[in-house]
Design a protein around this motif. Structure first.
Motif, short mmCIF file in Angstrom:
data_model
loop_
_atom_site.label_atom_id
_atom_site.label_comp_id
_atom_site.label_asym_id
_atom_site.label_seq_id
_atom_site.Cartn_x
_atom_site.Cartn_y
_atom_site.Cartn_z
N ASP A 153 0.90 -1.04 -0.09
CA ASP A 153 0.12 -0.06 -0.11
C ASP A 153 0.98 1.12 -0.01
N ARG A 154 1.95 1.23 0.81
CA ARG A 154 2.90 2.53 0.82
C ARG A 154 3.63 2.57 -0.38
N LEU A 155 3.85 1.61 -1.25
CA LEU A 155 4.58 1.58 -2.25
C LEU A 155 3.74 2.34 -3.69
N LYS A 156 2.27 1.83 -3.45
CA LYS A 156 1.19 2.45 -4.18
C LYS A 156 1.11 3.95 -4.27
N GLN A 157 1.35 4.23 -2.73
CA GLN A 157 1.13 5.31 -2.52
C GLN A 157 2.44 6.51 -2.55
N ARG A 158 3.25 5.71 -3.11
CA ARG A 158 4.59 6.53 -3.47
C ARG A 158 5.23 7.13 -1.99
N TYR A 159 5.26 6.45 -0.95
CA TYR A 159 5.68 6.44 0.30
C TYR A 159 7.13 6.40 0.30
N TYR A 160 7.63 5.58 -0.46
CA TYR A 160 9.02 4.93 -0.34
C TYR A 160 9.80 6.17 -1.20
N VAL A 161 9.95 7.33 -0.99
CA VAL A 161 10.63 8.39 -1.74
C VAL A 161 12.32 8.06 -2.03
N HIS A 162 12.53 7.28 -1.07
CA HIS A 162 13.94 6.86 -1.15
C HIS A 162 13.93 5.25 -0.74
N PRO A 163 14.64 4.64 -1.21
CA PRO A 163 14.93 3.09 -0.89
C PRO A 163 15.20 2.62 0.45
N HIS A 164 15.87 3.72 1.35
CA HIS A 164 16.24 3.36 2.64
C HIS A 164 14.72 3.29 3.72
N LEU A 165 13.90 3.80 3.14
CA LEU A 165 12.42 3.93 3.85
C LEU A 165 11.97 2.41 3.70
N PHE A 166 12.12 2.06 2.35
CA PHE A 166 11.49 0.39 2.18
C PHE A 166 12.44 -0.51 3.37
N LYS A 167 13.58 -0.29 3.01
CA LYS A 167 14.62 -1.29 3.92
C LYS A 167 14.27 -1.08 5.28
N ALA A 168 13.96 0.26 5.62
CA ALA A 168 13.72 0.38 7.35
C ALA A 168 12.45 -0.51 7.53
N ASP A 169 11.43 -0.42 6.70
CA ASP A 169 10.14 -1.19 7.25
C ASP A 169 10.65 -2.74 6.85
N MET A 170 11.28 -2.99 6.24
CA MET A 170 11.77 -4.56 6.04
C MET A 170 12.37 -4.85 7.42
N ARG A 171 13.12 -3.90 7.67
CA ARG A 171 13.95 -4.41 9.25
C ARG A 171 13.06 -4.23 10.40
N ARG A 172 12.16 -3.42 10.23
CA ARG A 172 11.28 -3.26 11.27
C ARG A 172 10.27 -4.48 11.36
N MET A 173 10.05 -5.13 10.34
CA MET A 173 9.15 -6.34 10.07
C MET A 173 9.72 -7.45 10.84
N TYR A 174 11.22 -7.67 10.52
CA TYR A 174 11.88 -8.59 10.82
C TYR A 174 12.14 -8.52 12.65
N HIS A 175 12.44 -7.11 12.84
CA HIS A 175 12.57 -7.10 14.34
C HIS A 175 11.37 -7.40 15.19
N ASN A 176 10.33 -6.77 14.65
CA ASN A 176 8.86 -7.10 15.31
C ASN A 176 9.02 -8.73 15.49
N CYS A 177 9.06 -9.31 14.41
CA CYS A 177 8.86 -10.75 14.59
C CYS A 177 9.97 -11.49 15.62
N CYS A 178 11.27 -11.02 15.50
CA CYS A 178 11.99 -11.73 16.56
C CYS A 178 11.79 -11.32 17.90
N GLN A 179 11.16 -9.95 18.05
CA GLN A 179 10.87 -9.40 19.48
C GLN A 179 9.56 -10.17 19.82
#
Length: 114
Positions: free
Chosen positions: A58-84
């Motif tokens: 949804d964020r990609l469709k809304q063009r939220y990811y104006v820089h790839p680091h935002l996408f990577k940050a979401d992926m890292r957060r998803m993994y961190h949440n999973c591990c937590q």
């Protein structure tokens, strides 16, 4: 982060390709959509910033990811949440690790650095 891609449309297209591959991965099933609060009522008490592949789409469709680091940050957060939230011996934790490793591989393959 050094980014060889400069055209925002090219970046968006590349992120879409990465997300499509992630969604198709055999370990993506726990992360396909937001955690259902009715099924796991304690989740949102422990995880303050939930994220999942659907929300990322949804964020990609809304063009939220104006820089790839935002996408990577979401992926890292998803993994961190999973591990937590999940113990290391659970299928959810193992799926999170496998999906994260696949993401890191895709990230490099698609020309993103660090």
């Amino acid at each position: 982060m050094r980014l060889p891609k400069t055209d925002i449309d090219e970046v968006q297209s590349t992120l879409k390709a990465v997300l499509t591959k992630l969604k198709a991965h055999e370990s993506a099933w726990p992360f396909a959509k937001p955690v259902d609060a009715a099924e796991v009522p304690e989740y949102y008490g422990h995880i303050k910033f939930p994220i999942d592949l659907k929300t990322m789409g949804d964020r990609l469709k809304q063009r939220y990811y104006v820089h790839p680091h935002l996408f990577k940050a979401d992926m890292r957060r998803m993994y961190h949440n999973c591990c937590q939230f999940n113990a290391e011996d659970t299928e959810y934790f193992k799926a999170g690790r496998a999906l994260n490793e696949y993401f890191e591989q895709l990230w490099t393959e698609h020309g993103f650095v660090a």
